[in-house]
Design a protein around this motif. Sequence first.
Motif, mmCIF file in Angstrom:
data_model
loop_
_atom_site.group_PDB
_atom_site.id
_atom_site.type_symbol
_atom_site.label_atom_id
_atom_site.label_comp_id
_atom_site.label_asym_id
_atom_site.label_seq_id
_atom_site.Cartn_x
_atom_site.Cartn_y
_atom_site.Cartn_z
ATOM 1 N N TYR A 189 9.628 -8.103 4.149
ATOM 2 C CA TYR A 189 8.680 -8.191 3.139
ATOM 3 C C TYR A 189 7.458 -8.894 3.526
ATOM 4 O O TYR A 189 7.543 -10.030 3.845
ATOM 5 C CB TYR A 189 9.209 -9.006 1.711
ATOM 6 C CG TYR A 189 8.186 -9.101 0.604
ATOM 7 C CD1 TYR A 189 7.372 -7.938 0.168
ATOM 8 C CD2 TYR A 189 7.888 -10.141 0.277
ATOM 9 C CE1 TYR A 189 6.478 -8.054 -0.818
ATOM 10 C CE2 TYR A 189 7.071 -10.424 -0.928
ATOM 11 C CZ TYR A 189 6.542 -9.276 -1.413
ATOM 12 O OH TYR A 189 5.521 -9.532 -2.403
ATOM 13 N N PHE A 190 6.365 -8.230 3.811
ATOM 14 C CA PHE A 190 5.035 -8.962 4.050
ATOM 15 C C PHE A 190 4.247 -9.130 3.047
ATOM 16 O O PHE A 190 3.354 -8.198 2.427
ATOM 17 C CB PHE A 190 4.345 -7.978 5.200
ATOM 18 C CG PHE A 190 5.041 -7.724 6.229
ATOM 19 C CD1 PHE A 190 4.822 -8.356 7.506
ATOM 20 C CD2 PHE A 190 6.158 -6.701 6.470
ATOM 21 C CE1 PHE A 190 5.307 -8.270 8.732
ATOM 22 C CE2 PHE A 190 6.588 -6.503 7.602
ATOM 23 C CZ PHE A 190 6.425 -7.370 8.858
ATOM 24 N N LYS A 191 4.215 -10.410 2.382
ATOM 25 C CA LYS A 191 3.412 -10.799 1.379
ATOM 26 C C LYS A 191 2.123 -10.943 1.677
ATOM 27 O O LYS A 191 1.112 -10.865 0.713
ATOM 28 C CB LYS A 191 3.985 -12.300 0.908
ATOM 29 C CG LYS A 191 3.393 -12.723 -0.563
ATOM 30 C CD LYS A 191 3.926 -13.884 -1.211
ATOM 31 C CE LYS A 191 3.672 -14.198 -2.443
ATOM 32 N NZ LYS A 191 4.331 -15.463 -2.909
ATOM 33 N N CYS A 192 1.821 -10.797 2.982
ATOM 34 C CA CYS A 192 0.164 -10.899 3.450
ATOM 35 C C CYS A 192 -0.534 -9.673 3.355
ATOM 36 O O CYS A 192 -1.789 -9.730 3.329
ATOM 37 C CB CYS A 192 0.349 -11.145 4.955
ATOM 38 S SG CYS A 192 1.190 -10.066 6.000
ATOM 39 N N ASP A 193 0.041 -8.511 2.658
ATOM 40 C CA ASP A 193 -0.626 -7.298 2.638
ATOM 41 C C ASP A 193 -1.154 -7.005 1.248
ATOM 42 O O ASP A 193 -0.451 -7.490 0.036
ATOM 43 C CB ASP A 193 0.470 -6.281 2.852
ATOM 44 C CG ASP A 193 0.614 -5.943 4.498
ATOM 45 O OD1 ASP A 193 0.095 -7.066 5.170
ATOM 46 O OD2 ASP A 193 1.123 -5.099 4.978
ATOM 47 N N HIS A 194 -2.124 -6.332 1.091
ATOM 48 C CA HIS A 194 -2.849 -5.901 -0.014
ATOM 49 C C HIS A 194 -2.881 -4.451 -0.302
ATOM 50 O O HIS A 194 -2.602 -3.725 0.697
ATOM 51 C CB HIS A 194 -4.174 -6.677 -0.144
ATOM 52 C CG HIS A 194 -4.198 -8.158 -0.099
ATOM 53 N ND1 HIS A 194 -5.363 -8.608 0.172
ATOM 54 C CD2 HIS A 194 -3.182 -8.816 -0.132
ATOM 55 C CE1 HIS A 194 -4.973 -9.918 0.485
ATOM 56 N NE2 HIS A 194 -3.721 -10.127 0.059
ATOM 57 N N HIS A 195 -2.957 -3.934 -1.341
ATOM 58 C CA HIS A 195 -3.139 -2.413 -1.367
ATOM 59 C C HIS A 195 -4.439 -1.987 -2.638
ATOM 60 O O HIS A 195 -4.672 -2.717 -3.489
ATOM 61 C CB HIS A 195 -2.025 -1.703 -1.749
ATOM 62 C CG HIS A 195 -1.479 -1.840 -3.158
ATOM 63 N ND1 HIS A 195 -0.932 -3.065 -3.481
ATOM 64 C CD2 HIS A 195 -1.516 -0.850 -4.469
ATOM 65 C CE1 HIS A 195 -0.612 -2.909 -4.804
ATOM 66 N NE2 HIS A 195 -0.914 -1.601 -5.372
ATOM 67 N N THR A 196 -4.719 -0.933 -2.411
ATOM 68 C CA THR A 196 -6.091 -0.365 -3.103
ATOM 69 C C THR A 196 -5.685 1.151 -3.643
ATOM 70 O O THR A 196 -4.846 1.779 -3.089
ATOM 71 C CB THR A 196 -7.239 -0.549 -2.610
ATOM 72 O OG1 THR A 196 -7.234 0.532 -1.414
ATOM 73 C CG2 THR A 196 -7.414 -1.761 -1.708
ATOM 74 N N THR A 197 -6.829 1.613 -4.258
ATOM 75 C CA THR A 197 -6.841 2.985 -4.762
ATOM 76 C C THR A 197 -8.031 3.499 -3.853
ATOM 77 O O THR A 197 -9.275 3.240 -4.458
ATOM 78 C CB THR A 197 -6.908 3.215 -6.160
ATOM 79 O OG1 THR A 197 -5.361 2.717 -6.743
ATOM 80 C CG2 THR A 197 -7.284 4.740 -6.429
ATOM 81 N N PRO A 198 -7.903 4.125 -3.000
ATOM 82 C CA PRO A 198 -9.084 4.479 -2.005
ATOM 83 C C PRO A 198 -10.259 5.298 -2.577
ATOM 84 O O PRO A 198 -11.453 4.726 -2.431
ATOM 85 C CB PRO A 198 -8.544 5.327 -0.870
ATOM 86 C CG PRO A 198 -7.269 4.836 -0.722
ATOM 87 C CD PRO A 198 -6.656 4.597 -2.503
#
Length: 415
Positions: A189-198
């Motif tokens: 689990y990489f808590k450092c990552d983020h995500h978006t809706t491109p």
Amino acid sequence: MSKNVVIIGGGIIGLCSAYFLHKEGHQVTVVDQSNLNSGASYVNAGYLSPSHIIPLSAPGVMKKGLKWMFNSSSPLYIKPRLNLDFLKWAWAFNKSCNADHVTRSAPVIRDIAVLSQKLFDEIKSTEKFTAHYEKKGLFMLCQTQKMLDEELKLAEMATVLGLEAKGVTPSEIKELEPNVEIDTIGGAYFKCDHHTTPHEFMKDMKDYLHKAGVTFYLNEKVEDLVVEKQNIKALKTNKQTITVDEVVLSAGSWSSLLSKKLGLKLLLQAGKGYRINTERNTGITIPAILVEAKAAVTPMHGFTRFAGTMEIAGINHNINKVRVEAIANAANRYYPTVELTHLEKERAECGLRPVSPDGLPYIGKSTRCSNLTIAAGHAMMGWSMSTASGLLVSEIISNKKTSLNINAFHPDRRF
């Protein structure tokens, strides 16, 4: 001093370059052969992922690629062909698949991805962009002990590099993601990552740039360059001639075709990726990589996206239904209650990611041309490196000290 800067390519790298160049007071024009509504910048997994510190050219990848060459549903499919550019790229790619390269590249990838996250935050806040953006981390879900062991080692490596990561058991995964059944023996689990809706971020950025006075020439293809003494004087498109002070080449997988006109041998291959969207409620709230399948899952604004595969087969937008089916099957293997419909699979789209032989982008000026700045070759990390790449382009053209050491990205580097 304000310069007349023309950007070839209106994907995420081109738009971020336009944003920061405009902020520096330059006159900016974006030229793109499309209508700016499709391609890799719209169909990607939407990750801002410092966790992806291992370049595509890692130990054993070429061996796997050769093994998978005759399996059109494999995660990495390299179509064999007697093409000189492809053969040069394949030779350089193979040379880069070693442990030393990974050791050198990991901190470089981390730095540009972390800077991109920071800049993404700043842009969204400063410009009041409304695009979906969440900071929920990323799972690496495993179904075999071999891959679990590898992912746990990667999490340890990421931790040493200052990223927040840890191994997780099936029960810990269930605690974080309680509303969907997951078939896994564990993962990282990489808590450092983020995500978006491109597409939402792309719309916000295009709207901002239009209002800021950036000029757009769409459905317009750059066909030739007017060059005098290693200096580009103008671009010739299929519709007009555009005079320039500076040029940014961020045309993705097409960048190497234009660079040839300058005698610059930019080794790039188009890496096709696919995406399938479902608007049905899947219960998935945290992005995940399905490790053995090399597929990605992202809960976006109003839908869930399943994406993946790397198909090195030239520049084309043909939809290979076998590869689409492979992504759908992977989704169902890891999430047994999720079954993508025939219609959802029929609506699959693809995008071409520009892949350099060593998995690192080209960012900087070549000695071949004094007023050309290249920003291409980001492979699967284009979205994760986008805002930082745009800032670096602006700093280079404005003759400022760059925010990062960009030696590893030099367009003239040898393989």
